[in-house]
Design an enzyme around this catalytic site. Sequence first.
Site, PDB file in Angstrom:
ATOM      1  N   ALA A  84      55.844 112.424  14.849  1.00  0.00           N
ATOM      2  CA  ALA A  84      57.164 112.622  14.233  1.00  0.00           C
ATOM      3  C   ALA A  84      57.535 114.102  14.187  1.00  0.00           C
ATOM      4  CB  ALA A  84      57.170 112.018  12.843  1.00  0.00           C
ATOM      5  N   HIS A  85      58.745 114.363  13.714  1.00  0.00           N
ATOM      6  CA  HIS A  85      59.265 115.739  13.751  1.00  0.00           C
ATOM      7  C   HIS A  85      58.412 116.697  12.916  1.00  0.00           C
ATOM      8  CE1 HIS A  85      62.485 114.352  10.571  1.00  0.00           C
ATOM      9  NE2 HIS A  85      61.281 114.058  10.197  1.00  0.00           N
TER      10      HIS A  85
END
Lengths: 348, 348, 348
Positions: B237-238
């Site tokens: 994820a980011h």
Amino acid sequence: MKTTLGELAVRFGCELRGDPSIVVDSVGSLAHAGPNAVTFLANPKYVSQLKDTRAGAVILDAKSAAASPVPALVVANPHATYARVATLLYPEPPLHPGIHPAATVGAQAVVDPTAEIAAQASIGRNVRVGARCFIGPGCVVESDAVIGDDTRLVARVYIGRRVSLGARCIVQPGAVIGGDGFGFAPEKGTWVKVPQIGTVTVGDDVEIGANTTIDRGALGDTVIEEGVKIDNLIMIAHNCRIGAHSALAACVAIAGSSVIGKRCILGGRAGLTGHITLCDDVVVLGTSFISHSISKPGVYSSALPSEEAGVWRRIVGRIKRLDAMAKRQRALEKHVGFSATDQDSSED
Amino acid sequence: MKTTLGELAVRFGCELRGDPSIVVDSVGSLAHAGPNAVTFLANPKYVSQLKDTRAGAVILDAKSAAASPVPALVVANPHATYARVATLLYPEPPLHPGIHPAATVGAQAVVDPTAEIAAQASIGRNVRVGARCFIGPGCVVESDAVIGDDTRLVARVYIGRRVSLGARCIVQPGAVIGGDGFGFAPEKGTWVKVPQIGTVTVGDDVEIGANTTIDRGALGDTVIEEGVKIDNLIMIAHNCRIGAHSALAACVAIAGSSVIGKRCILGGRAGLTGHITLCDDVVVLGTSFISHSISKPGVYSSALPSEEAGVWRRIVGRIKRLDAMAKRQRALEKHVGFSATDQDSSED
Amino acid sequence: MKTTLGELAVRFGCELRGDPSIVVDSVGSLAHAGPNAVTFLANPKYVSQLKDTRAGAVILDAKSAAASPVPALVVANPHATYARVATLLYPEPPLHPGIHPAATVGAQAVVDPTAEIAAQASIGRNVRVGARCFIGPGCVVESDAVIGDDTRLVARVYIGRRVSLGARCIVQPGAVIGGDGFGFAPEKGTWVKVPQIGTVTVGDDVEIGANTTIDRGALGDTVIEEGVKIDNLIMIAHNCRIGAHSALAACVAIAGSSVIGKRCILGGRAGLTGHITLCDDVVVLGTSFISHSISKPGVYSSALPSEEAGVWRRIVGRIKRLDAMAKRQRALEKHVGFSATDQDSSED
């Protein structure tokens, strides 16, 4: 497509109880099928829903047939017969044989003249595409791959070098068959890539779901036997073998070199560690984790159903202190002079 | 490719015990390698299999060398040396430098003349593609991305805007590097999209598996350090950072802003919650869930192996009633006047 | 893009405490934003970080505003306002309306003249693409699909036949919307494919993540209601319905025919079995498995956090012997003449 109940009965070996000239053109659920639609009753426990159906006909078994208020197509396996009727009524769009001008085909590739290669597809050198195949838009088929007759790569499918697919396979969009297996040799805190020399062999009548990945073998091949059905977002690592007619529900993951028997069913998100073997006819319930080989057909599980989060937090606390709890139990037994006889006693 | 044992010994620093003029052209397993193939013995526990090999040569370490019935390439790390030998014998297909006429390249993109852009690839504005890169069929590289020298995007890879990849990376088909992170601000029961302004930075010698997704950062970048190996169907994820030379097996998922140390190994389907940190040299076993930061190197697990489903159902029932069981234990202790001393007692 | 604090205050309904003529052109974190950047404070627990910020302005709520050492944009929901400011400052690249010459568009397709169809995209027969849509490179949109106004398919998205997407949707790369559901009828140890006649209907303002798959319905449609946010690598099986404004974090998997209420939040890797219903406003924590319908809003979990592997192995051993342990407890109770009163007693 339109047909009559009489034609359906003859074609699919049903006993027709009703007017053979009735025309149907669609399928529907028991609740929603209208007079031009065929429905089915596969599970006798829903027989009470029969009485309200307005379908043109119901496919059902002999036991339930008397309860049908509409024409009945009576057959031993209503669900399978329904599947065939629906396939007849909803044919795939016709093929447009030939190679779309916006597709690319490599040297020495042999595309059967009855096959269709759609726009934006890329076919590598020396690929062989069988009769009546459909290679959908955006598919990439690498060099030396073989696509069996009547196989359908829906769109954006990747088929790696030397991968072979059998006849009548269906591959849903985004599937990657024949990417490199995950093989690295450790060396002084870094990794050296181990070439993945093998390939993937897929039998006849296999279906592979959207965005599923099946890696090529490290040495020797990854093998998917005939009739296997593989859902979406599944991971099959290098050198696995999936036995004939097994079915894998979505998000299953199987680590390297594991072997699944024939007619196994793996529920959604089941996970298997590497280098194990499941015998034929094993069922793994969804979300379960298999860490050892299984040599006895049966149903296996390690799924943990949820609770309200506060209740669950308390349970987790208890689980984490289980060792202490067992020791307290043992101390208590000693305190009262009670001697446990089960197999636990030797392990504390 | 063909070579001789003598050449292999010189090139890879092995001690050769056998005839240097023997020609080999392939690799194989201990059991299946023929006289033209090189095999290896990485794990001394399989040394008993050595005696039956018909390979042209075996790569092994000094301790096992005496047991080899065929020529031996003796080296400290047989698996890594095998990987290099196999890489030599099975080279990637040669590049065809240039831009395929069915590829699209945007304005101001700079493609090194030694790189190959394959059919149906789409290269955006101002992209830079390094020397000897391979941008495979169907790849999409968005504007302002940078692809380092000798990097190989196998096919149908997506590289988002401003993403940078280092040198010698390999990205398997279907990987998506630089899609938007999942960021939304709640407002009156709906969600407002938070622009994902950051990008993804990938170091040298990284491999990324099929259909894996690595999201761009919300603010600041998602970072994959050099030498990281990432298997298929992984979610990063980011704003995560994966430390150098860590290895992530298939289906790992890491929530936003988590930081993984160097040389960590995450087993298949390991899951990490967001905003946590693993120190260097952490091993997480497959299927385990990490919900807190880890500051001590070691092996961690929460995997639950399966049981026969009926047995498991009974265990789940017990787990769900653990709280009641603990209370009964405590009541029993009181009843018999027994005082537990472990840390549990204060928590009931 | 450049703007002033005054313009931001007017446009987004903030109270400005500071000089309205200050120019800003970017956003950043509290720690890293420079004098031309806007930052925000969404969570009052980080208020102590405010004092060190060098941002051009901070978006925050009235309670925290006094602590800001720099100009403040005061508003009730700082995170949502930040999202809108960032959207203004970082606009998507402008559309280039029209059909790229390397795209393919089928007969009778209607592409709004304000829409952009990028290179290597394939648009099927009779597709309708709305105003200001972006159909990115490598996308495949099959026949009879409908793409609503202002919807953006980033790249390599697959949209199946007759699928409809609402307005202002964003679909990240590699998503597959409208692949076949996984439906097979068993017959004599093999499987007969059940045609998947339904389609997928996606409402307005939906975001769908990279490599996510949403299958078409078997009979009737799979439905994603308006405002739903779906992260990467998610599986939504045939005939599910996801209620409006629900958010699904990465790697969620939902089996067939399940219905999720409105405003639900499913944490990463949450799994739902098929044919169940979650009411509105249910939160499922990451990694949890929901096997039954939920009719009461609340938070649910079955996540098991990891331990050091040796400790965990011991716990697993205890879990596997819980049944024996409970029986020992009961025997001990009998031995000392103690009668448990909780609900457990009837179940042993």
